[in-house]
Enzyme design. Structure first.
Site, PDB file in Angstrom:
ATOM      1  N   LYS A  64      -9.603  -5.061 -24.538  1.00  8.67           N
ATOM      2  CA  LYS A  64      -8.413  -5.130 -25.409  1.00  8.67           C
ATOM      3  C   LYS A  64      -8.106  -6.589 -25.773  1.00  8.67           C
ATOM      4  O   LYS A  64      -7.815  -6.908 -26.928  1.00  8.67           O
ATOM      5  CB  LYS A  64      -7.202  -4.499 -24.714  1.00  8.67           C
ATOM      6  CG  LYS A  64      -7.287  -2.984 -24.610  1.00  8.67           C
ATOM      7  CD  LYS A  64      -6.173  -2.397 -23.752  1.00  8.67           C
ATOM      8  CE  LYS A  64      -6.327  -0.878 -23.617  1.00  8.67           C
ATOM      9  NZ  LYS A  64      -5.347  -0.265 -22.720  1.00  8.67           N
ATOM     10  N   GLN A 112      -1.216  -1.178 -18.190  1.00  6.09           N
ATOM     11  CA  GLN A 112      -2.447  -0.412 -17.980  1.00  6.09           C
ATOM     12  C   GLN A 112      -2.255   0.618 -16.862  1.00  6.09           C
ATOM     13  O   GLN A 112      -1.807   0.284 -15.774  1.00  6.09           O
ATOM     14  CB  GLN A 112      -3.601  -1.371 -17.637  1.00  6.09           C
ATOM     15  CG  GLN A 112      -4.951  -0.704 -17.508  1.00  6.09           C
ATOM     16  CD  GLN A 112      -5.444  -0.068 -18.792  1.00  6.09           C
ATOM     17  OE1 GLN A 112      -5.271  -0.611 -19.874  1.00  6.09           O
ATOM     18  NE2 GLN A 112      -6.062   1.087 -18.683  1.00  6.09           N
ATOM     19  N   ASP A 135       1.703   1.472 -26.934  1.00 13.72           N
ATOM     20  CA  ASP A 135       0.937   2.612 -26.414  1.00 13.72           C
ATOM     21  C   ASP A 135       1.542   3.940 -26.885  1.00 13.72           C
ATOM     22  O   ASP A 135       0.902   4.987 -26.819  1.00 13.72           O
ATOM     23  CB  ASP A 135       0.922   2.589 -24.875  1.00 13.72           C
ATOM     24  CG  ASP A 135      -0.419   2.104 -24.317  1.00 13.72           C
ATOM     25  OD1 ASP A 135      -1.421   2.162 -25.055  1.00 13.72           O
ATOM     26  OD2 ASP A 135      -0.457   1.672 -23.153  1.00 13.72           O
TER      27      ASP A 135
END
Length: 295
Positions: free
Chosen positions: A52, A96, A119
């Site tokens: 990422k 994460q 997200d």
């Protein structure tokens, strides 16, 4: 059979985003800034977060990686999230998953400022998505929509079967495929571990989206001819012939299913690369929305 090539499409998207960022730079505007928080040192998570950060550099975003030890308490993580919420320089950030067991994931996701939740996991964003309002769509479902759109796969009036009801893929996908517009306007069946006679359902599906995490689960006899098959599964399967000692395998028995399908995503190289591309797209959207709020 046509491959839905997520690697190619994700590269196209990154090229488009790079052009947008170059325009911002030329206008003297601030470029998007994505932060990622990782707690602990889970190998797969570190690899994923690393890719990422690399993707951010590639398109010209700024990026920050916040590494915290696996012994981090929930309070310490919540303090860090508050800092990121209040840091004006950061447009969007992700935490994460999975998190260590001493941390309540739901509480952490709830603490993220919805306007920075790239997200798309915060209930406010999930609710907006369910109501067809402009919001951050979770990156994996967003990537699947983008693949269907760019390959012009017909979804209107089709029967879509989603296998798996996770909050990250299955549930949002079932909502998005049934929404008005394209891709959407499907009749959707959401199946899960309690579904009886699943093969009876999948053999009637025009489009199958599987996000189960069971290698080679979907067999050729479970689909009808010319079905569209989207494989979100990604499992490391031990393989002595591979130098890494494992191979990445999807939920779909690709060798045989690909002979019957009209479109299919490969694993790897299908949905995976799209997820990161759409995270970048959400970060660009976060930057844009912030600019509009400040005007």
């Amino acid at each position: 059979m046509e491959l839905l090539d997520g690697k190619k499409v994700s590269n196209d998207i990154k090229t488009e985003i790079t052009a947008e960022v170059n325009k911002m730079k030329a206008n003297g505007e601030k470029v998007p800034h994505l932060a990622a928080v990782i707690v602990g040192n889970d190998g797969a998570s570190l690899t994923y977060v690393g890719s990422k950060v690399k993707a951010c550099e590639l398109v010209g975003f700024e990026s920050t990686l916040v590494k915290m030890p696996s012994t981090t308490s929930e309070t310490e993580l919540l303090i860090k999230i508050k800092e990121l919420n209040e840091n004006d320089d950061i447009d969007g950030f992700i935490v994460q998953l999975p998190l260590p067991e001493q941390i309540d994931t739901q509480r952490v996701l709830m603490a993220i400022d919805p306007s920075k939740d790239v997200d798309g996991f915060h209930p406010e964003n999930f609710g907006k998505m369910a109501l067809d309002m402009t919001t951050f769509i979770p990156a994996t479902p967003f990537g699947i929509l983008e693949l269907l759109e760019r390959y012009n796969v017909e979804t209107k009036g089709k029967h879509t079967v989603v296998i798996g009801r996770s909050h990250i893929v299955g549930r949002p996908m079932s909502i998005l495929m049934g929404r008005k517009g394209f891709p959407g306007n499907s009749t959707v069946t959401l199946t899960h571990s309690y579904t009886k006679n699943i093969a009876q359902i999948t053999t009637q599906a025009d489009i199958i989206i599987t996000a189960l995490g069971v290698p080679n689960y979907l067999k050729a006899e479970m689909i009808k001819d010319d079905a569209v098959v989207i494989d979100v599964g990604i499992t490391r399967v031990a393989d002595d012939t591979d130098p890494r000692g494992y191979r990445i395998t999807g939920d779909v028995d690709f060798e045989f299913v690909s002979k019957k399908a009209s479109y299919i995503t490969p694993v790897p190289g299908g949905v995976g690369p799209m997820t990161i591309a759409m995270l970048l797209k959400n970060t660009l959207l976060a930057r844009e929305q912030k600019r509009l709020r400040m005007e």
